[in-house]
Structures are given as structure tokens and as C-alpha cells.
Design an enzyme around this catalytic site. Sequence first.
Site, PDB file in Angstrom:
ATOM      1  N   ASP A  63      -2.495   3.109 -14.307  1.00 41.55           N
ATOM      2  CA  ASP A  63      -3.195   2.419 -12.243  1.00 41.55           C
ATOM      3  C   ASP A  63      -4.028   1.595 -13.160  1.00 41.55           C
ATOM      4  O   ASP A  63      -3.973   0.389 -13.149  1.00 41.55           O
ATOM      5  CB  ASP A  63      -3.286   2.858 -10.971  1.00 41.55           C
ATOM      6  CG  ASP A  63      -1.868   3.448 -10.505  1.00 41.55           C
ATOM      7  OD1 ASP A  63      -1.195   3.886 -11.621  1.00 41.55           O
ATOM      8  OD2 ASP A  63      -1.929   3.516  -8.993  1.00 41.55           O
ATOM      9  N   VAL A 110       0.834  -0.778  -0.216  1.00 40.22           N
ATOM     10  CA  VAL A 110       0.279  -0.199  -0.003  1.00 40.22           C
ATOM     11  C   VAL A 110       1.215   1.006  -0.178  1.00 40.22           C
ATOM     12  O   VAL A 110       1.795   1.024   1.022  1.00 40.22           O
ATOM     13  CB  VAL A 110      -0.773   0.292   1.122  1.00 40.22           C
ATOM     14  CG1 VAL A 110      -1.634   1.142   1.287  1.00 40.22           C
ATOM     15  CG2 VAL A 110      -2.260  -1.542   1.321  1.00 40.22           C
ATOM     16  N   GLY A 162      -0.045   0.387  -7.035  1.00 43.05           N
ATOM     17  CA  GLY A 162      -1.124   0.641  -7.530  1.00 43.05           C
ATOM     18  C   GLY A 162      -2.246  -0.301  -6.800  1.00 43.05           C
ATOM     19  O   GLY A 162      -3.406  -0.678  -7.194  1.00 43.05           O
ATOM     20  N   SER A 163      -1.917  -0.620  -5.781  1.00 41.72           N
ATOM     21  CA  SER A 163      -2.775  -0.915  -4.562  1.00 41.72           C
ATOM     22  C   SER A 163      -4.168  -1.058  -4.668  1.00 41.72           C
ATOM     23  O   SER A 163      -4.853  -1.550  -4.507  1.00 41.72           O
ATOM     24  CB  SER A 163      -2.303  -1.354  -3.081  1.00 41.72           C
ATOM     25  OG  SER A 163      -2.375  -0.036  -2.554  1.00 41.72           O
ATOM     26  N   ALA A 222      -6.167   0.418  -7.166  1.00 36.95           N
ATOM     27  CA  ALA A 222      -6.909   0.001  -8.660  1.00 36.95           C
ATOM     28  C   ALA A 222      -7.080  -0.873  -8.658  1.00 36.95           C
ATOM     29  O   ALA A 222      -8.020  -2.017  -9.031  1.00 36.95           O
ATOM     30  CB  ALA A 222      -6.043   0.412  -9.355  1.00 36.95           C
ATOM     31  N   ALA A 223      -6.026  -2.253  -8.533  1.00 37.63           N
ATOM     32  CA  ALA A 223      -6.115  -3.526  -7.672  1.00 37.63           C
ATOM     33  C   ALA A 223      -7.235  -4.046  -7.420  1.00 37.63           C
ATOM     34  O   ALA A 223      -7.292  -4.807  -7.444  1.00 37.63           O
ATOM     35  CB  ALA A 223      -4.453  -4.246  -7.400  1.00 37.63           C
ATOM     36  N   GLY A 280       3.263   3.409  -4.516  1.00 35.47           N
ATOM     37  CA  GLY A 280       3.846   3.700  -5.945  1.00 35.47           C
ATOM     38  C   GLY A 280       2.568   2.131  -7.219  1.00 35.47           C
ATOM     39  O   GLY A 280       3.750   1.955  -8.326  1.00 35.47           O
TER      40      GLY A 280
END
Length: 309
Positions: A148, A98, A103-104, A106-107, A101
Site C-alpha cells: 500500500d 475505508v 489503502g485508505s 496509507a493514503a 482493501g
Amino acid sequence: MTLAHAPGKVILFGEHAVVYGRPAIAVPVTQVQASARVEPGEAGQGVVVVAPDLERRMVLREAAEDEPLACIVRLTLSLVSADPDPDLTITVTSTVPVARGMGSGAAVSTAIVRALCQHFDYWLTSRAISDLVFQTEVLYHGTPSGIDNTVISFEKPIYYVKDEGWEVFWVGAPLLLAIADTGVVSSTKEVVANLRQRYQAEPALHVPVLDRIGEVVADARAYIEQGQRETLGRLMDENHVLLQRLGVSCPELDRLVAAARSGGALGAKMSGAGWGGNMIALVTEETRGRVDIMLRLAGATRVIVTEVR
Ligand code: PMV
């Protein structure tokens, strides 16, 4: 029960210059994943989202409009379900670091959309999923670039130009990347604002560097498509020097970059906003073990090795 996943991401080339209209390349990191599981809930409970790792439990009907998890669930349900609050439990877990950078946010959003689509037997294109996730990215980041959600929903490398759009492209030969964390926490917003100030004070000093980064990114795309890994490694090295000249690297990043090279990496650079965060090194099956050790000896708090294909 339905279960769906989504990868993380890293910026491979072009960070910062992308803010000034030059291209950037981002790639999915499949070694880390966000997962969402959808199961029928108790009658009358409505949608409940549970995130055991974060010790969070959210009841959809009580959640604020701008709560990112609630937002992605509501947006998706409005497309896939006649009932805006069906009795479902959505369990979210993630191994995507987290605030690094990767993309947590968006994932997690992508995994939720995919799991709900599967549950309701509804098919959405990657582009439609990406567009939905973008709407929640605004809640996480204010003014997201759109990198992202695109790279994560397509799970392919993307070549991105701000305000112009992006293209998914193909990888000629798989790339093995070691992603190492300095352990230093930095704020993307702060680094971007700092560079903006220096850029405005002395544009003549910065424009040639940004232009050269733009050329490096365009060449890098061609080498990725052609599978020319050695040349690609040299471009990573050059991109790092250019980022140092922009003043966004830091001693910890420089140390890890040097360590990766001494371990035999084909190239290495910082990744993302800088002043901390992650660096990436291009490795091979033969060098990955040595590079991993060198990175840890140089202070990396985490090393993730991932293949991009
Ligand atoms: O924080 P990350 O890894 O998504 O990287 C930020 C990239 C920048 O180019 C520095 C900023 C941006 O909005 O593109």
C-alpha cells in the site's frame, strides 16, 4: 496554507499467492483521494489534526504513541521541523473507501507527509515518504506487506515480491478499470488464516494453483508494459478462476465478475482478500457505461472507474 493529496490502490493480480512468495501487481486509484491541509494554528495549541468526516479532533501532545495519525505526524515532524509540536492545524479528508482493501490508511498518511513537507518547504523522495508511511501501516495492519505505502507514494503500478522487494513499472497503454464493491464486509486476516489452514492440510492441492498465479502475474506485467489489453483481460479471467479454486471468492463476487463480462469487459476478477470486498473489471471508453450499469444491476453498492497510466 498547503494542500496535498494521495490516491487509493487496488491489487490487480496476485492477491493471496503473494503471501506464499509469488509476485503481485498493485495499481494506484486516482479517482479517489485522501487530502491533507496544513494551516498555522493558534499560539500554544501545538499540532491539532481534524478529520471532519470522522468527527475526530486529535491534539498531538495528548495522543497515544500508537495512534496512527499521531504517529505519521510525529515521524514527519522529526524530519522536517526543529519544533516537534508547532502550532499547526492539519485537516484530513478522504474519498478512499475505508476497510475495502483500497489503502485508505496509507493514503491519509501519505497526504499528511506531503502536506507537512510542503509547509516546511522540505523535499522527500517518494521512497522516503513510502518508508515513513510503512511505519504507520504497522499500526493499522500488524504485518503489512508494504504494497500500500509503495504504490500510493509512487503513484505508479508496482510489481511486488514479499521479502524480495518491488519494482515500479510503466504502462504501455492506459488501463481503464471499473472497481465494484459487493457491499459484503470481510476480514483480510480471517480469509488469509483460513487459506493458510487449508494450504497446510493439503499443500499438493494448492501449490500448483499458487504457481500458476505466479506465472499469470509475470505475464500480466509484460502485457501491461506492452499495452496488450485484450490479453491482459483474459489473464484477469484466469486469475479469478484460480482464486475461486483457492476458495477465496464468494457468490457476490462471482456475480459481479459475470455481470462485468456480460457488459463487455475485457476481463474481470475479484481483488484483494475476497469473501466480499471489491472486484475489478478491465473496460474501455466504449464499454465503461454498460459495465457500470450491469454491475449495479448485479448488486454492486459502489462502482469507481479509474484510469491507470
Ligand atoms: O486487503 P487487501 O486488498 O490489501 O488485500 C489483501 C491481499 C492479500 O494477498 C490477501 C493479503 C496480503 O497481505 O497480501
